[in-house]
Scaffold this active site. Structure first.
Site, PDB file in Angstrom:
ATOM      1  N   ASP A  29       0.839  -1.194   0.000  1.00  0.00           N
ATOM      2  CA  ASP A  29       0.000   0.000   0.000  1.00  0.00           C
ATOM      3  C   ASP A  29       0.876   1.246   0.000  1.00  0.00           C
ATOM      4  OD1 ASP A  29      -2.407   1.749   0.731  1.00  0.00           O
ATOM      5  OD2 ASP A  29      -3.283  -0.240   0.909  1.00  0.00           O
ATOM      6  N   HIS A  61      -3.623   6.060   3.295  1.00  0.00           N
ATOM      7  CA  HIS A  61      -4.405   4.867   2.948  1.00  0.00           C
ATOM      8  C   HIS A  61      -3.834   3.610   3.607  1.00  0.00           C
ATOM      9  CE1 HIS A  61      -6.064   1.679   0.322  1.00  0.00           C
ATOM     10  NE2 HIS A  61      -7.058   2.532   0.090  1.00  0.00           N
ATOM     11  N   ASN A 163     -13.717   0.161  -6.896  1.00  0.00           N
ATOM     12  CA  ASN A 163     -14.876   1.024  -6.638  1.00  0.00           C
ATOM     13  C   ASN A 163     -15.544   1.495  -7.920  1.00  0.00           C
ATOM     14  OD1 ASN A 163     -14.147   0.804  -3.927  1.00  0.00           O
ATOM     15  ND2 ASN A 163     -12.968   2.701  -3.957  1.00  0.00           N
ATOM     16  N   SER A 241     -11.313  -0.962  -0.623  1.00  0.00           N
ATOM     17  CA  SER A 241     -10.004  -0.997   0.033  1.00  0.00           C
ATOM     18  C   SER A 241     -10.133  -1.143   1.542  1.00  0.00           C
ATOM     19  CB  SER A 241      -9.214   0.280  -0.273  1.00  0.00           C
ATOM     20  OG  SER A 241      -8.771   0.291  -1.603  1.00  0.00           O
TER      21      SER A 241
END
Length: 302
Positions: A29, A61, A163, A241
């Site tokens: 990430d 994130h 998404n 996520s």
């Protein structure tokens, strides 16, 4: 996280003493900060973007995702405890400050993870990197091959569905890969999604080009409060996520109870324990994650 832990019955596992202890989880990430909720459990930080030596997260994130997986909630008196608060974190920074990455860095991170699997007991990879089907064929093939290689080396790969829903065929890569576990959001409808700039029904949906049902499993992904890399201790984020590390944490809990499970066995237990959803056929998936059912269904494998 308090709501999410109860909703998927992870509290059942915690009361039974299964919190992911000793299980190594690789998080590919944007990085991580030394948040109080991670105490001494960040075993490794490897930066494939800037080659810095110390843990950092210039986006936030990765820290949020890591908190969902393994934060112990100490800064919130347990309220925002993660799904596997005893697991170890192996953080691979392959995404930049904008949350973008390139195939080269992802492949380098994957090879390092495979090479160091035994050293850090890396059992799971949580990956939120996602390519659209419109990406170059060679790039897609290389990413898919890397994730398949990790799976074949005994690492359970858990990827976000993306998404880009609600249209069919909107699962991002590598989530389309048949082998790995792809996660969608179970709560992607209505106003909460809009408040985070997401289209209602945002969770990526199958089938894939090979007519494979994706995602396999659904978990809460909207309005998830977890660790922040900014000026505050916690913040709220939404998306697949966020749903993905919920499942990753659940698998870490499962592996702390049954350390010898192979990736294919983990996937079978997820299938057998998924709770069917009443979504009127809009989502094709096995069902919703339930940690208590996972542990009960795992008994034949022990």
């Amino acid at each position: 996280m308090d709501r999410t832990v109860r909703e998927i019955h992870a509290d059942f596992a915690h009361r039974a003493g299964y919190i992911g202890s000793g299980v190594g989880v690789a998080v590919m990430d944007t990085g991580i900060i030394k948040h109080k909720d991670f105490d001494h459990r960040i075993l490794v930080f490897r930066d494939f973007c800037e080659q810095k030596q110390y843990p950092y997260d210039d986006n936030g994130h990765g820290t949020h995702v890591s908190g969902i997986i393994g934060g112990n909630g100490s800064a919130s008196r347990g309220r925002y405890r993660g799904i596997a608060p005893g697991c170890n974190l192996i953080v691979l920074k392959a995404l930049d400050r904008y949350g973008n990455g390139n195939t080269k860095e992802v492949l380098e991170a994957t090879e390092w993870m495979i090479e160091n699997k035994e050293r850090y007991n890396i059992r799971i990879l949580n990956i939120s990197v996602g390519m659209l089907p419109s990406a170059k064929k060679e790039e897609k093939e290389r990413l898919i091959a890397a994730m398949e290689r990790a799976w074949n080396h005994g690492i359970v790969v858990v990827a976000a569905a993306g998404n880009n829903g609600p249209d069919a065929g909107s699962v991002t890569i590598p989530g389309i890969l048949k082998t790995i576990i792809t996660v969608g959001s179970s709560d992607d409808e209505g106003l909460p999604a809009k408040q985070h700039g997401l289209m209602p029904g945002y969770s990526g949906r199958g089938p894939t080009d090979q007519c494979i049902v994706k995602p396999e499993i659904l978990a809460p992904g909207t309005n998830i409060i977890s660790c922040s890399a900014g000026g505050k201790l916690y913040e709220m984020k939404s998306g697949t996520s966020m749903a993905t590390p919920v499942v990753t944490g659940a698998i870490a809990v499962l592996l702390s109870a049954h350390p010898r499970l192979r990736p294919a066995e983990v996937k079978l237990i997820l299938h057998d324990s998924a709770v069917p959803t009443a979504l009127k056929g809009k989502k094709k998936a096995w069902g919703k994650l339930d940690v208590a059912r996972m542990l009960l269904k795992s008994r034949p494998f022990s």
